[in-house]
Design an enzyme around this catalytic site. Structure first.
Site, PDB file in Angstrom:
ATOM      1  N   SER A  74     -33.718  14.122  -2.270  1.00 15.94           N
ATOM      2  CA  SER A  74     -34.905  14.303  -1.433  1.00 15.94           C
ATOM      3  C   SER A  74     -35.755  13.042  -1.396  1.00 15.94           C
ATOM      4  CB  SER A  74     -35.719  15.482  -1.965  1.00 15.94           C
ATOM      5  OG  SER A  74     -36.928  15.632  -1.246  1.00 15.94           O
ATOM      6  N   LEU A 119     -34.247  10.370   0.946  1.00 12.72           N
ATOM      7  CA  LEU A 119     -34.453  10.653   2.365  1.00 12.72           C
ATOM      8  C   LEU A 119     -35.896  10.359   2.781  1.00 12.72           C
ATOM      9  CD1 LEU A 119     -32.447  13.951   3.067  1.00 12.72           C
ATOM     10  CD2 LEU A 119     -31.829  11.592   3.615  1.00 12.72           C
ATOM     11  N   HIS A 120     -36.859  10.743   1.946  1.00 12.74           N
ATOM     12  CA  HIS A 120     -38.258  10.450   2.274  1.00 12.74           C
ATOM     13  C   HIS A 120     -38.506   8.948   2.328  1.00 12.74           C
ATOM     14  CE1 HIS A 120     -38.938  14.707   1.260  1.00 12.74           C
ATOM     15  NE2 HIS A 120     -40.087  14.591   1.892  1.00 12.74           N
ATOM     16  N   GLU A 121     -37.958   8.228   1.373  1.00  9.81           N
ATOM     17  CA  GLU A 121     -38.142   6.784   1.362  1.00  9.81           C
ATOM     18  C   GLU A 121     -37.465   6.131   2.566  1.00  9.81           C
ATOM     19  OE1 GLU A 121     -39.693   3.280   0.228  1.00  9.81           O
ATOM     20  OE2 GLU A 121     -40.057   5.185  -0.802  1.00  9.81           O
TER      21      GLU A 121
END
Length: 543
Positions: free
Chosen positions: A462, A465-467
């Site tokens: 997770s 993906l956010h980064e």
């Protein structure tokens, strides 16, 4: 005593009770090795008339609770299992996600919350927001001579037509998942290990081709963020669709193999003994298990693998694929209109807050970082609430209504969270369910990880993906958000301590303080440097 297909059919039905039944006549050939599934889910009646040694007409009782399987092209048989191989060593039972009819907590048509004690505060919030818009318009007119500045609008509307065409093209390419699933059913590609490997390779290529297109078009940060997020959503949908169909294709081909070879095995083992009886029980257990796995509600695999079913899945606001979902009786046009108007109104509030109270502070190089954080505490929290409301209350509910999707539990009461793991579970239920099934559960079942290691892998995935989204938006690799998200792991351990659990108000205060400070801090770390130097943030439009 000798066995016969009729006795074997009877044995397969010993565990089936309470099913609806109907009497039909079935003609069968005992010498034919290939027989339909219904002939293995039938029980003979006492009346049997024999025409000759090879054919008989039997009045049987058919289980009507299971829809008949659809005939497909021939599938190469799987290798026969060893005589005493345990079923649990061959297949894992599929964990079916529970979908049921539910409504969101802020939906004004929800009968469970319409009479809530604090409902008036919800109404008060929107009245305050209306006054907020009026005050902002007056200030904008006094300072700039216009009611609403269009600088931010010119930024996110840049290259809008190309963005729309690119997005439609990206979504359309995901239909190839249907063809891939068909190849798995036909046995052209075995799902394990080749099919699973191809699945991950193709989805990785899909992701990075769209990222390449973002850099090729040199879109501003709003367009880049939207297209990246939508690409990730489509990738998640593709993965869930292909994974479930791939797992079921293995079980489908195994069941088909048993249907073709069990009669031959029975003919070769006419003498009953302890070994053959044990093998018969194992086959009965395995076939019953496989039949149950291939049926979800009233839909049987592979009847679901169609273009229409996939298009319906794209419209349904969930990331986890299922053969069927609970549905509402009809589409309410007024409800879709209400959510559309709510989206526009909330976006206006989001626009005004960003244009008037966020961007000017981020562009001001004379203001210290600490002062910027203080100035942005309230505007960023307001925008966070607006983004949550627009996505999870308005957009997802509108798509749910259009697709008649009844399970609208898109979020829980995340505002009452006392720890970050509780917040992660509650604020974005669709993503949480996807991570739970395809990362957390699969890492434990397939790779035998412990719960702690599976949790670590889930947070790592997770966080990456956010980064990735922020790297594409800012065109810089800084890893601030990645580090902050991974630091939530020790905070989760802290939140599980008895002191926090006994003092939930204290835990909720600490969590909200972290939310208030974290959002503007991320803006400082990522945006100020980029805003001062890059045209993708519309610096020229603000000067």
């Amino acid at each position: 005593m000798s066995h016969s297909p009729t006795l074997f059919k009877s044995a397969l039905l010993k565990s089936a009770t309470g099913a609806q039944q109907e009497t039909i006549k079935v003609t069968e050939e005992t010498s034919d090795e290939s027989s339909s599934l219904s002939s293995y889910t039938s029980e003979p009646s006492p009346r049997i008339s024999k025409e000759n040694d090879s054919k008989c007409i039997t009045e049987v009782t058919l289980l009507a609770s299971r829809p008949a399987i659809t005939e497909t092209q021939s599938t190469p048989p799987l290798p026969a299992s060893s005589g005493k191989q345990s079923l649990t060593h061959q297949f894992h039972k599929h964990r079916k996600l529970l979908f049921k009819a539910r409504m969101t907590k802020f939906d004004i048509s929800n009968p469970e919350t319409s009479s809530d004690t604090f409902r008036g505060f919800y109404t008060l919030f929107w009245i305050v927001m209306a006054i907020y818009i009026i005050q902002s318009a007056i200030r904008c007119y006094e300072q700039e001579g216009v009611i609403l500045s269009l600088g931010f609008f010119r930024l996110f509307s840049k290259d809008g037509l190309t963005l729309l065409i690119s997005d439609m093209t990206m979504v359309t390419t995901t239909i190839t998942s249907v063809l891939f699933s068909k190849l798995l059913i036909w046995g052209v590609i075995p799902y394990e290990p080749l099919g699973a490997l191809l699945q991950h390779v193709c989805q990785t290529v899909f992701l990075f081709l769209n990222i390449y297109w973002i850099f090729r078009r040199d879109w501003p940060w709003v367009q880049s963020g939207f297209f990246t997020l939508h690409t990730i959503v489509m990738m998640m949908k593709m993965h869930s669709y292909t994974s479930l169909n791939g797992e079921l294709s293995i079980k489908y081909r195994r069941l088909k193999y048993l249907k073709e070879h069990v009669p031959k095995w029975i003919a070769e083992h006419k003498e009953e003994n302890e070994k053959t009886s044990q093998k018969l029980d194992e086959l009965e257990h395995e076939m019953s298990f496989l039949e149950d796995e291939l049926v979800h509600g009233n839909t049987r695999f592979p009847d679901n693998v169609t273009i229409w079913n996939y298009l319906d899945y794209l419209l349904v606001p969930t990331l986890v694929y299922s053969l069927e979902y609970p549905r509402t009786e009809r589409i309410r046009p007024w409800y879709v209109l209400e959510k559309s108007l709510a989206t526009l109104g909330s976006f206006l509030l989001l626009y005004v807050t960003t244009e008037r109270y966020i961007l000017p502070k981020l562009y001001d190089s004379d203001m210290s970082d600490l002062r910027v954080i203080v100035e942005l505490l309230f505007p960023f929290m307001i925008n966070y609430l607006f983004i949550f409301y627009i996505i999870f209350e308005c957009i997802l509910n509108a798509f749910a209504e259009l697709s008649r999707f009844a399970d609208r539990n898109f979020y829980d009461d995340w505002w009452n969270s006392i720890s970050y793991d509780e917040f992660a579970r509650k604020w974005n239920r669709p993503v949480h369910q996807w991570l739970l099934r395809h990362v957390y559960a699969q890492s434990m079942e397939q790779y035998k990880l412990s719960k702690f290691n599976a949790t670590f892998v889930t947070f790592l995935f997770s966080s990456c993906l956010h980064e990735l989204v922020l790297v594409i938006c800012t065109r810089r690799i800084r890893m601030y958000l990645f580090v902050m998200q991974m630091l939530q792991l020790p905070l989760i351990v802290l939140g599980q301590q008895s002191f926090i659990k006994k003092h939930s108000t204290t835990g909720n205060i600490l969590w909200w303080l972290g939310m208030f400070i974290g959002l503007p801090l991320l803006a400082i770390l990522y945006c100020r440097e980029a805003f001062w130097s890059d045209a993708i943030f519309g610096v020229g439009d603000q000067t």
